[in-house]
Design an enzyme around this catalytic site. Structure first.
Site, PDB file in Angstrom:
ATOM      1  N   ASP A  29       0.872  -1.165   0.004  1.00  0.00           N
ATOM      2  CA  ASP A  29       0.195   0.092   0.034  1.00  0.00           C
ATOM      3  C   ASP A  29       0.736   1.428   0.010  1.00  0.00           C
ATOM      4  O   ASP A  29       1.771   1.382   0.900  1.00  0.00           O
ATOM      5  CB  ASP A  29      -0.869  -0.084   1.254  1.00  0.00           C
ATOM      6  CG  ASP A  29      -1.763   1.153   1.329  1.00  0.00           C
ATOM      7  OD1 ASP A  29      -1.752   2.212   0.519  1.00  0.00           O
ATOM      8  OD2 ASP A  29      -2.439   1.336   2.521  1.00  0.00           O
ATOM      9  N   GLU A  79      29.434  10.303   3.709  1.00  0.00           N
ATOM     10  CA  GLU A  79      29.512   9.010   4.026  1.00  0.00           C
ATOM     11  C   GLU A  79      29.926   7.973   2.783  1.00  0.00           C
ATOM     12  O   GLU A  79      30.434   6.863   3.062  1.00  0.00           O
ATOM     13  CB  GLU A  79      28.008   8.443   4.635  1.00  0.00           C
ATOM     14  CG  GLU A  79      28.010   7.217   5.401  1.00  0.00           C
ATOM     15  CD  GLU A  79      27.614   6.064   4.492  1.00  0.00           C
ATOM     16  OE1 GLU A  79      27.823   4.831   4.940  1.00  0.00           O
ATOM     17  OE2 GLU A  79      27.400   6.290   3.308  1.00  0.00           O
ATOM     18  N   CYS A 111      25.967  10.707   8.973  1.00  0.00           N
ATOM     19  CA  CYS A 111      25.079  11.644   8.468  1.00  0.00           C
ATOM     20  C   CYS A 111      25.612  13.179   9.251  1.00  0.00           C
ATOM     21  O   CYS A 111      25.043  14.098   9.076  1.00  0.00           O
ATOM     22  CB  CYS A 111      23.751  11.463   8.534  1.00  0.00           C
ATOM     23  SG  CYS A 111      23.158   9.857   7.916  1.00  0.00           S
ATOM     24  N   THR A 152      14.084   4.438   1.538  1.00  0.00           N
ATOM     25  CA  THR A 152      14.581   5.474   1.964  1.00  0.00           C
ATOM     26  C   THR A 152      15.778   5.877   1.289  1.00  0.00           C
ATOM     27  O   THR A 152      16.678   6.616   2.039  1.00  0.00           O
ATOM     28  CB  THR A 152      14.672   5.528   3.453  1.00  0.00           C
ATOM     29  OG1 THR A 152      15.649   4.473   3.999  1.00  0.00           O
ATOM     30  CG2 THR A 152      13.397   5.248   4.307  1.00  0.00           C
ATOM     31  N   HIS A 233      17.725  16.337  11.204  1.00  0.00           N
ATOM     32  CA  HIS A 233      18.248  15.410  10.120  1.00  0.00           C
ATOM     33  C   HIS A 233      17.082  14.605   9.811  1.00  0.00           C
ATOM     34  O   HIS A 233      16.253  14.051  10.729  1.00  0.00           O
ATOM     35  CB  HIS A 233      19.476  14.335  10.748  1.00  0.00           C
ATOM     36  CG  HIS A 233      19.698  13.190  10.045  1.00  0.00           C
ATOM     37  ND1 HIS A 233      20.021  13.516   8.516  1.00  0.00           N
ATOM     38  CD2 HIS A 233      19.519  12.017   9.954  1.00  0.00           C
ATOM     39  CE1 HIS A 233      20.061  12.272   8.063  1.00  0.00           C
ATOM     40  NE2 HIS A 233      19.714  11.230   8.987  1.00  0.00           N
ATOM     41  N   LYS A 242       8.601  12.845  14.293  1.00  0.00           N
ATOM     42  CA  LYS A 242       8.851  11.930  15.586  1.00  0.00           C
ATOM     43  C   LYS A 242       9.864  12.886  16.538  1.00  0.00           C
ATOM     44  O   LYS A 242       9.709  12.883  17.916  1.00  0.00           O
ATOM     45  CB  LYS A 242       9.127  10.621  15.389  1.00  0.00           C
ATOM     46  CG  LYS A 242       8.010   9.911  14.921  1.00  0.00           C
ATOM     47  CD  LYS A 242       8.300   8.272  14.831  1.00  0.00           C
ATOM     48  CE  LYS A 242       7.151   7.585  14.110  1.00  0.00           C
ATOM     49  NZ  LYS A 242       7.556   6.207  14.118  1.00  0.00           N
ATOM     50  N   ASN A 276      16.661  10.488   1.455  1.00  0.00           N
ATOM     51  CA  ASN A 276      17.501  10.778   2.216  1.00  0.00           C
ATOM     52  C   ASN A 276      19.048  11.209   1.479  1.00  0.00           C
ATOM     53  O   ASN A 276      19.210  10.589   0.585  1.00  0.00           O
ATOM     54  CB  ASN A 276      18.059   9.527   3.080  1.00  0.00           C
ATOM     55  CG  ASN A 276      18.824   9.657   4.321  1.00  0.00           C
ATOM     56  OD1 ASN A 276      19.441  10.838   4.501  1.00  0.00           O
ATOM     57  ND2 ASN A 276      18.882   8.870   4.976  1.00  0.00           N
TER      58      ASN A 276
HETATM   59  N1  CAA Z   1      -0.703   3.483   5.830  1.00  0.00           N
HETATM   60  C1  CAA Z   1      -0.175   4.142   6.827  1.00  0.00           C
HETATM   61  N2  CAA Z   1       1.155   4.023   7.526  1.00  0.00           N
HETATM   62  C2  CAA Z   1       1.501   2.766   7.382  1.00  0.00           C
HETATM   63  C3  CAA Z   1       1.039   1.981   6.427  1.00  0.00           C
HETATM   64  C4  CAA Z   1      -0.303   2.373   5.516  1.00  0.00           C
HETATM   65  N3  CAA Z   1      -0.745   1.575   4.514  1.00  0.00           N
HETATM   66  N4  CAA Z   1       1.755   0.884   6.535  1.00  0.00           N
HETATM   67  C5  CAA Z   1       2.736   1.083   7.353  1.00  0.00           C
HETATM   68  N5  CAA Z   1       2.553   2.215   7.887  1.00  0.00           N
HETATM   69  C6  CAA Z   1       3.114   2.911   9.078  1.00  0.00           C
HETATM   70  C7  CAA Z   1       3.710   2.001  10.077  1.00  0.00           C
HETATM   71  O1  CAA Z   1       2.647   1.738  11.135  1.00  0.00           O
HETATM   72  C8  CAA Z   1       4.972   2.714  10.663  1.00  0.00           C
HETATM   73  O2  CAA Z   1       4.573   3.769  11.510  1.00  0.00           O
HETATM   74  P1  CAA Z   1       5.193   4.058  12.776  1.00  0.00           P
HETATM   75  O3  CAA Z   1       6.929   4.287  12.586  1.00  0.00           O
HETATM   76  O4  CAA Z   1       4.658   5.276  13.067  1.00  0.00           O
HETATM   77  O5  CAA Z   1       4.951   2.963  13.727  1.00  0.00           O
HETATM   78  C9  CAA Z   1       5.700   3.272   9.332  1.00  0.00           C
HETATM   79  O6  CAA Z   1       4.675   3.005   8.414  1.00  0.00           O
HETATM   80  C10 CAA Z   1       6.810   2.075   8.922  1.00  0.00           C
HETATM   81  O7  CAA Z   1       6.186   0.969   8.747  1.00  0.00           O
HETATM   82  P2  CAA Z   1       7.149  -0.107   9.056  1.00  0.00           P
HETATM   83  O8  CAA Z   1       7.702   0.137  10.468  1.00  0.00           O
HETATM   84  O9  CAA Z   1       6.372  -1.573   9.069  1.00  0.00           O
HETATM   85  O10 CAA Z   1       8.194  -0.031   8.287  1.00  0.00           O
HETATM   86  P3  CAA Z   1       9.641  -0.796   7.815  1.00  0.00           P
HETATM   87  O11 CAA Z   1       9.760  -2.071   8.617  1.00  0.00           O
HETATM   88  O12 CAA Z   1       9.711  -0.953   6.335  1.00  0.00           O
HETATM   89  O13 CAA Z   1      10.850   0.081   8.192  1.00  0.00           O
HETATM   90  C11 CAA Z   1      12.214   1.866   8.906  1.00  0.00           C
HETATM   91  C12 CAA Z   1      10.734   1.573   8.577  1.00  0.00           C
HETATM   92  C13 CAA Z   1      12.928   1.022   9.769  1.00  0.00           C
HETATM   93  C14 CAA Z   1      12.458   3.314   8.933  1.00  0.00           C
HETATM   94  C15 CAA Z   1      12.867   1.588   7.388  1.00  0.00           C
HETATM   95  O14 CAA Z   1      12.372   2.526   6.317  1.00  0.00           O
HETATM   96  C16 CAA Z   1      14.565   1.532   7.240  1.00  0.00           C
HETATM   97  O15 CAA Z   1      15.034   0.812   7.703  1.00  0.00           O
HETATM   98  N6  CAA Z   1      15.045   2.976   7.243  1.00  0.00           N
HETATM   99  C17 CAA Z   1      16.532   3.020   7.220  1.00  0.00           C
HETATM  100  C18 CAA Z   1      17.018   3.429   8.553  1.00  0.00           C
HETATM  101  C19 CAA Z   1      16.545   4.873   8.819  1.00  0.00           C
HETATM  102  O16 CAA Z   1      16.553   5.601   8.057  1.00  0.00           O
HETATM  103  N7  CAA Z   1      16.516   5.129  10.133  1.00  0.00           N
HETATM  104  C20 CAA Z   1      16.338   6.414  10.828  1.00  0.00           C
HETATM  105  C21 CAA Z   1      17.237   6.830  11.900  1.00  0.00           C
HETATM  106  S1  CAA Z   1      19.139   6.512  11.705  1.00  0.00           S
HETATM  107  C22 CAA Z   1      19.588   7.888  10.799  1.00  0.00           C
HETATM  108  O17 CAA Z   1      18.558   8.927  10.880  1.00  0.00           O
HETATM  109  C23 CAA Z   1      20.704   7.940   9.973  1.00  0.00           C
HETATM  110  C24 CAA Z   1      20.372   7.750   8.475  1.00  0.00           C
HETATM  111  O18 CAA Z   1      20.287   8.771   7.896  1.00  0.00           O
HETATM  112  C25 CAA Z   1      20.112   6.281   8.057  1.00  0.00           C
END
Ligand code: CAA
Length: 390
Positions: A29, A79, A111, A152, A233, A242, A276
């Site tokens: 979705d 990076e 970052c 991302t 960031h 958040k 990103n």
């Molecule tokens: N409609 C609306 N919302 C939905 C949805 C839908 N159909 N399906 C899922 N969502 C929501 C979920 O409820 C969740 O919300 P919350 O975070 O508020 O709980 C959100 O969408 C994401 O869903 P998931 O948690 O299931 O997603 P995911 O398992 O694919 O992982 C993530 C999300 C962990 C951020 C992933 O994108 C990731 O690993 N990203 C890379 C790491 C990253 O960016 N980390 C950030 C901190 S580290 C940093 O900042 C340094 C850097 O630049 C990397």
């Protein structure tokens, strides 16, 4: 004496992958991306675009205005460096024709390095007000296909001229720092893609914000109410949302929903469609705020929260300078974003796999529209080219 950002300009690639296309391919979705993580598009670098060509594209309009011979140092934060030994900034120095009496060095910590370079440049100008330092934050965010990070990705570069009597932002003395030895995101030397413990990384980010804020208030005596706008960031825009919720809760600030949005949304507009850009992303957010906020930002205090996984974080502030609008390059930012070409998932994958650091001889097809491109690699040496406008 005021010290800070005199000019700044950002660049991104000429292509993007829509998260609608991505979601359709993965049978997910699309609202998971549009709402759940708050992203719509990811800028995608073709094989002949790297952090050097992105950095040159970001820097060129600044150099045109101040003159190549005026730059006394280049601090290049990334990076996604292109060489384990030679600084990416030296390739940039050659492309831009900077003075031979100019120091160049590369900065790294995930970052965070962009903020570190800005602070280092600021300190250098405070000790010698004649310095004009070009700070670059440039990255191409790349994760393995079919991992949680894939949605991302993105890329971009921000070039900032740090000087005395700056025209855009005075950087205020006093920062809050936080460092902790954790493994939330990392990239061993043999890998071109990052490894990440996604959910854990978001927790470490928010904890680092709390700790850096605590240290910032101890160092400066400032409170939440002293700050008008908040830049974070932004690995994805939901993370910034958040972060702001966390800070509001921590400080007990009483703000309306409308104030919450005004303090954060304008700084997310570009990141939402660029993706990103690691070390650049905080400053892409700042440019987005300056370009997109309807109200006048003159004399307003903006905060900056930089987070680099692994992890190092810093919280600092600056004051937007009167007349900043006259030097903003808003049209260039918006044109670059608007004129990108959409990619199919198959074309994105083709670009993804064609970028291969292990090759020792390759000539790249011209996909990057310039003004600078990576022409090829010969005997493990990278060759860049200026692209004349069509
Ligand atoms: N409609 C609306 N919302 C939905 C949805 C839908 N159909 N399906 C899922 N969502 C929501 C979920 O409820 C969740 O919300 P919350 O975070 O508020 O709980 C959100 O969408 C994401 O869903 P998931 O948690 O299931 O997603 P995911 O398992 O694919 O992982 C993530 C999300 C962990 C951020 C992933 O994108 C990731 O690993 N990203 C890379 C790491 C990253 O960016 N980390 C950030 C901190 S580290 C940093 O900042 C340094 C850097 O630049 C990397």
């Amino acid at each position: 004496m005021k010290v800070g950002i005199d000019l700044l300009h950002f660049s991104t690639a000429d292509y993007y992958l829509g998260l609608d296309t991505f979601a359709a391919e993965k049978n997910i979705d699309v609202n998971k991306y549009y709402i759940g993580i708050g992203q719509e598009k990811m800028s995608i670098a073709p094989p002949d675009e790297d952090i050097v060509s992105l950095a040159a594209k970001a820097s060129a309009p600044i150099i045109e205005q101040v003159g190549a011979d005026q730059i006394s140092a280049v601090l290049f934060a990334t990076e996604t460096g292109v060489d384990q030994s030679k600084s990416a900034g030296v390739f940039l120095h050659g492309l831009l024709g900077l003075s031979k009496n100019c120091r160049v060095v590369e900065f790294k910590h995930a970052c965070y390095a962009g903020a570190a370079a800005v602070q280092m440049a600021t300190a250098m100008v405070r000790s010698n007000p004649k310095e004009k330092i070009l700070v670059i934050a440039a990255d191409i965010a790349k994760y393995d296909v079919d991992t949680s990070g894939e949605a991302t990705q993105g890329c971009g570069a921000v070039a900032m001229l740090i000087s005395s009597e700056p025209r855009v932002l005075e950087i205020e003395p006093g920062s809050g720092y936080f460092t902790d030895d954790v493994m939330d995101f990392w990239r061993p030397n043999h890998r071109t893609t990052a490894l990440v413990d996604g959910k854990y990384s978001t927790k470490v980010y928010l904890n680092s914000l709390k700790q850096a804020w605590q240290h910032f208030t101890e160092q400066t005596g400032r409170t939440f109410d002293d700050i008008d706008y908040f830049c974070y960031h932004i690995p994805f825009t939901k993370m910034a949302e958040k972060a702001h919720q966390t800070l509001v809760k921590l400080t007990g600030a009483e703000i309306s929903e409308q104030e919450f949005e005004e303090q954060t949304i304008p700084s997310q507009i570009y990141n939402r469609v660029v993706g990103n850009s690691y070390s650049a992303s905080l400053f892409v957010g700042f440019i987005s705020l300056l370009d997109n906020l309807k109200q006048n930002l003159e004399n307003k205090r903006v905060s900056f929260f930089s987070y680099g996984s692994g992890c190092v974080a810093e919280f600092f502030t600056g004051i937007v300078q009167p007349g900043y609008q006259k030097v903003m390059m808003t049209e260039s930012h918006q044109t670059q974003i608007d004129q990108r070409t959409p990619l199919s998932y198959a074309d994105y994958l083709k670009y993804y796999h064609e970028v291969d650091c292990a090759v020792d001889n390759i000539e790249f097809a011209t996909l990057n529209r310039g003004p600078f491109r990576l022409a090829g690699i010969q005997d493990h040496k990278r060759y860049y080219q200026k692209v004349e406008p069509a």
